[in-house]
Design a protein around this motif. Structure first.
Motif, PDB file in Angstrom:
ATOM      1  N   LEU A 127     -16.739  28.854 -19.243  1.00 25.61           N
ATOM      2  CA  LEU A 127     -15.791  28.933 -20.355  1.00 25.61           C
ATOM      3  C   LEU A 127     -15.109  30.298 -20.342  1.00 25.61           C
ATOM      4  CD1 LEU A 127     -18.190  27.440 -23.046  1.00 25.61           C
ATOM      5  CD2 LEU A 127     -16.049  26.368 -22.299  1.00 25.61           C
ATOM      6  N   GLY A 128     -14.018  30.413 -21.097  1.00 24.34           N
ATOM      7  CA  GLY A 128     -13.386  31.710 -21.296  1.00 24.34           C
ATOM      8  C   GLY A 128     -14.207  32.542 -22.281  1.00 24.34           C
ATOM      9  N   LEU A 129     -13.729  33.767 -22.543  1.00 21.26           N
ATOM     10  CA  LEU A 129     -14.438  34.675 -23.441  1.00 21.26           C
ATOM     11  C   LEU A 129     -13.420  35.333 -24.371  1.00 21.26           C
ATOM     12  CD1 LEU A 129     -17.357  36.066 -23.777  1.00 21.26           C
ATOM     13  CD2 LEU A 129     -16.344  37.966 -22.520  1.00 21.26           C
ATOM     14  N   VAL A 130     -13.723  35.305 -25.681  1.00 17.68           N
ATOM     15  CA  VAL A 130     -12.843  35.957 -26.656  1.00 17.68           C
ATOM     16  C   VAL A 130     -13.529  37.214 -27.167  1.00 17.68           C
ATOM     17  CG1 VAL A 130     -11.673  35.741 -28.876  1.00 17.68           C
ATOM     18  CG2 VAL A 130     -11.817  33.757 -27.349  1.00 17.68           C
ATOM     19  N   LEU A 131     -12.898  38.343 -26.924  1.00 14.65           N
ATOM     20  CA  LEU A 131     -13.494  39.623 -27.303  1.00 14.65           C
ATOM     21  C   LEU A 131     -12.890  40.175 -28.578  1.00 14.65           C
ATOM     22  CD1 LEU A 131     -13.534  41.216 -23.750  1.00 14.65           C
ATOM     23  CD2 LEU A 131     -15.556  40.706 -25.130  1.00 14.65           C
ATOM     24  N   HIS A 132     -13.761  40.654 -29.461  1.00 13.43           N
ATOM     25  CA  HIS A 132     -13.351  41.386 -30.666  1.00 13.43           C
ATOM     26  C   HIS A 132     -13.736  42.835 -30.404  1.00 13.43           C
ATOM     27  CE1 HIS A 132     -13.361  42.247 -35.138  1.00 13.43           C
ATOM     28  NE2 HIS A 132     -14.218  43.167 -34.712  1.00 13.43           N
ATOM     29  N   LEU A 133     -12.754  43.695 -30.204  1.00 10.85           N
ATOM     30  CA  LEU A 133     -13.054  45.079 -29.853  1.00 10.85           C
ATOM     31  C   LEU A 133     -12.359  46.037 -30.800  1.00 10.85           C
ATOM     32  CD1 LEU A 133     -12.728  44.901 -25.942  1.00 10.85           C
ATOM     33  CD2 LEU A 133     -14.812  44.747 -27.330  1.00 10.85           C
ATOM     34  N   VAL A 134     -13.055  46.388 -31.870  1.00  9.99           N
ATOM     35  CA  VAL A 134     -12.580  47.475 -32.720  1.00  9.99           C
ATOM     36  C   VAL A 134     -13.369  48.686 -32.228  1.00  9.99           C
ATOM     37  CG1 VAL A 134     -12.398  48.341 -35.079  1.00  9.99           C
ATOM     38  CG2 VAL A 134     -12.109  45.907 -34.613  1.00  9.99           C
ATOM     39  N   GLY A 135     -12.773  49.438 -31.318  1.00  6.26           N
ATOM     40  CA  GLY A 135     -13.528  50.406 -30.532  1.00  6.26           C
ATOM     41  C   GLY A 135     -14.282  49.644 -29.443  1.00  6.26           C
ATOM     42  N   GLY A 136     -15.017  50.379 -28.616  1.00  3.68           N
ATOM     43  CA  GLY A 136     -15.837  49.726 -27.600  1.00  3.68           C
ATOM     44  C   GLY A 136     -15.062  49.142 -26.434  1.00  3.68           C
ATOM     45  N   VAL A 137     -13.789  49.504 -26.302  1.00  2.00           N
ATOM     46  CA  VAL A 137     -12.980  48.921 -25.218  1.00  2.00           C
ATOM     47  C   VAL A 137     -13.535  49.328 -23.847  1.00  2.00           C
ATOM     48  CG1 VAL A 137     -10.673  48.838 -24.172  1.00  2.00           C
ATOM     49  CG2 VAL A 137     -10.900  48.828 -26.657  1.00  2.00           C
ATOM     50  N   ASP A 138     -13.889  50.606 -23.716  1.00  2.00           N
ATOM     51  CA  ASP A 138     -14.381  51.069 -22.403  1.00  2.00           C
ATOM     52  C   ASP A 138     -15.699  50.384 -22.033  1.00  2.00           C
ATOM     53  OD1 ASP A 138     -12.224  52.728 -22.084  1.00  2.00           O
ATOM     54  OD2 ASP A 138     -13.240  54.490 -22.922  1.00  2.00           O
ATOM     55  N   GLU A 139     -16.587  50.267 -23.016  1.00  2.00           N
ATOM     56  CA  GLU A 139     -17.892  49.647 -22.728  1.00  2.00           C
ATOM     57  C   GLU A 139     -17.728  48.166 -22.367  1.00  2.00           C
ATOM     58  OE1 GLU A 139     -22.341  49.219 -24.637  1.00  2.00           O
ATOM     59  OE2 GLU A 139     -20.887  50.482 -25.653  1.00  2.00           O
ATOM     60  N   ALA A 140     -16.846  47.492 -23.099  1.00  2.00           N
ATOM     61  CA  ALA A 140     -16.621  46.069 -22.806  1.00  2.00           C
ATOM     62  C   ALA A 140     -15.979  45.899 -21.429  1.00  2.00           C
ATOM     63  CB  ALA A 140     -15.736  45.456 -23.890  1.00  2.00           C
ATOM     64  N   THR A 141     -15.064  46.784 -21.102  1.00  2.00           N
ATOM     65  CA  THR A 141     -14.404  46.718 -19.791  1.00  2.00           C
ATOM     66  C   THR A 141     -15.443  46.871 -18.679  1.00  2.00           C
ATOM     67  OG1 THR A 141     -12.405  47.676 -20.759  1.00  2.00           O
ATOM     68  CG2 THR A 141     -12.575  47.738 -18.357  1.00  2.00           C
ATOM     69  N   LYS A 142     -16.350  47.820 -18.896  1.00  2.00           N
ATOM     70  CA  LYS A 142     -17.410  48.055 -17.916  1.00  2.00           C
ATOM     71  C   LYS A 142     -18.294  46.808 -17.755  1.00  2.00           C
ATOM     72  CE  LYS A 142     -20.657  51.713 -17.646  1.00  2.00           C
ATOM     73  NZ  LYS A 142     -21.054  52.963 -18.299  1.00  2.00           N
ATOM     74  N   PHE A 168      -5.919  44.859 -17.612  1.00  2.00           N
ATOM     75  CA  PHE A 168      -4.981  44.033 -16.847  1.00  2.00           C
ATOM     76  C   PHE A 168      -5.427  43.950 -15.387  1.00  2.00           C
ATOM     77  CE2 PHE A 168      -1.459  45.308 -20.031  1.00  2.00           C
ATOM     78  CZ  PHE A 168      -1.641  44.149 -20.769  1.00  2.00           C
ATOM     79  N   ALA A 169      -5.894  45.086 -14.851  1.00  2.00           N
ATOM     80  CA  ALA A 169      -6.323  45.122 -13.443  1.00  2.00           C
ATOM     81  C   ALA A 169      -7.506  44.184 -13.206  1.00  2.00           C
ATOM     82  CB  ALA A 169      -6.681  46.549 -13.043  1.00  2.00           C
ATOM     83  N   LEU A 170      -8.327  44.002 -14.247  1.00  2.00           N
ATOM     84  CA  LEU A 170      -9.472  43.081 -14.121  1.00  2.00           C
ATOM     85  C   LEU A 170      -9.050  41.620 -14.247  1.00  2.00           C
ATOM     86  CD1 LEU A 170     -12.314  44.661 -16.313  1.00  2.00           C
ATOM     87  CD2 LEU A 170     -12.223  44.500 -13.823  1.00  2.00           C
ATOM     88  N   GLY A 171      -7.805  41.413 -14.715  1.00  2.00           N
ATOM     89  CA  GLY A 171      -7.325  40.042 -14.905  1.00  2.00           C
ATOM     90  C   GLY A 171      -7.419  39.560 -16.343  1.00  2.00           C
TER      91      GLY A 171
END
Ligand code: ZN
Ligand code: ZN
Length: 266
Positions: A127-142, A168-171
């Motif tokens: 399935l796809g994944l829906v992210l809620h990121l209020v802060g934490g963008v770097d950690e989620a990207t990792k 974007f680079a991760l797709g």
């Protein structure tokens, strides 16, 4: 020309009185919408509304609904896994899940474990994944990177341009809400301006994220206004925005360009 609402909460009691009438008004104008779940207590509510044609759903654990211990989280993750395994009609993603700035350090650790587990569930259930990121963008990207997972959409994106470029680079797809309409949101519009086609989406987050102070609860129809703003920001046409955002829905949610689901998954 129809647009896709990539994230809303149409199951919310705010819509109980006129949900059917609202859906009837939306159908000619939207190609579809995704209702994001956030708490196992409401999964049935989300699933009962999904028709797999116009209304699609995501089920997940929002960072404010993880329970207050690892054991409580594990019980909720197990409930989520069972709900996903039952393959409800119109289920397209895991989420919303991620990080929220208000969390205490202990809650933050729990959120990190919860996100890693939900990436695993999205992979396992395809399935796809829906992210809620209020802060934490770097950690989620990792976490996306280490799990080699690209079918992700960050809803109501609020990070920087540099963070967006890495996503974007991760797709990944970044979804934009009514914030882009605000005069002071130039930084956000700069991200929308450079988003690759098929990697940006528009969302109401209804009934939340009311675009104007005087308005009542927002509804998915606001996506038309967001599409106009996106066309202006990108120096593009409404038809192009409609096509490019449907491409994003296909990338994350596996939906065909016309909004219909692709061949049923096995
Ligand atoms: Zn959210
Ligand atoms: Zn939401």
């Amino acid at each position: 020309m129809r647009f896709f609402d990539a994230h809303c909460h149409l199951d919310h009691p705010a819509f109980d009185a006129d949900r059917a009438a609202l859906l009837a008004r939306l159908r000619p104008r939207l190609s579809g919408l995704v209702i994001a779940g956030y708490d196992p207590a409401h999964f049935d509510r989300v699933v009962s509304l999904c028709d797999g044609q116009f209304v699609f759903g995501a089920l997940g654990l929002h960072p404010h609904h993880l329970g207050d211990s690892r054991a409580a989280l594990d019980a909720r993750l197990a409930a989520l896994d069972r709900a996903l395994a039952s393959r409800p009609r119109g289920l397209v993603a895991v989420g919303e899940c991620g990080f929220d700035r208000n969390a205490s350090p202990a809650a933050r650790q729990l959120a990190s474990a919860a996100l890693a587990a939900q990436i695993g569930l999205a992979k396992a259930h395809r399935l796809g994944l829906v992210l809620h990121l209020v802060g934490g963008v770097d950690e989620a990207t990792k976490l996306l990177k280490t799990n080699d997972f690209s079918r992700a959409m960050v809803h109501r994106y609020s990070g920087s341009l540099a963070q967006a470029e890495r996503l974007f680079a991760l797709g990944a797809v970044l979804s934009f809400g009514a914030e882009v309409l605000r005069p002071e949101a130039e930084r956000l519009r700069a991200v929308l301006r450079v988003a690759p086609r098929g990697q940006y989406a528009l969302e109401s987050d209804a009934p939340f994220n009311v675009p104007r102070r005087e308005a009542g609860p927002s509804d998915p129809g606001v996506v038309l206004e967001l599409a106009q703003a996106a066309a202006t920001v990108r120096g593009s046409t409404l038809a192009t925005v409609a096509r490019e955002t449907r491409e994003s829905a296909r990338r994350v949610f596996g939906l065909c360009e016309d909004g219909d689901p692709e061949a049923p998954r096995v």
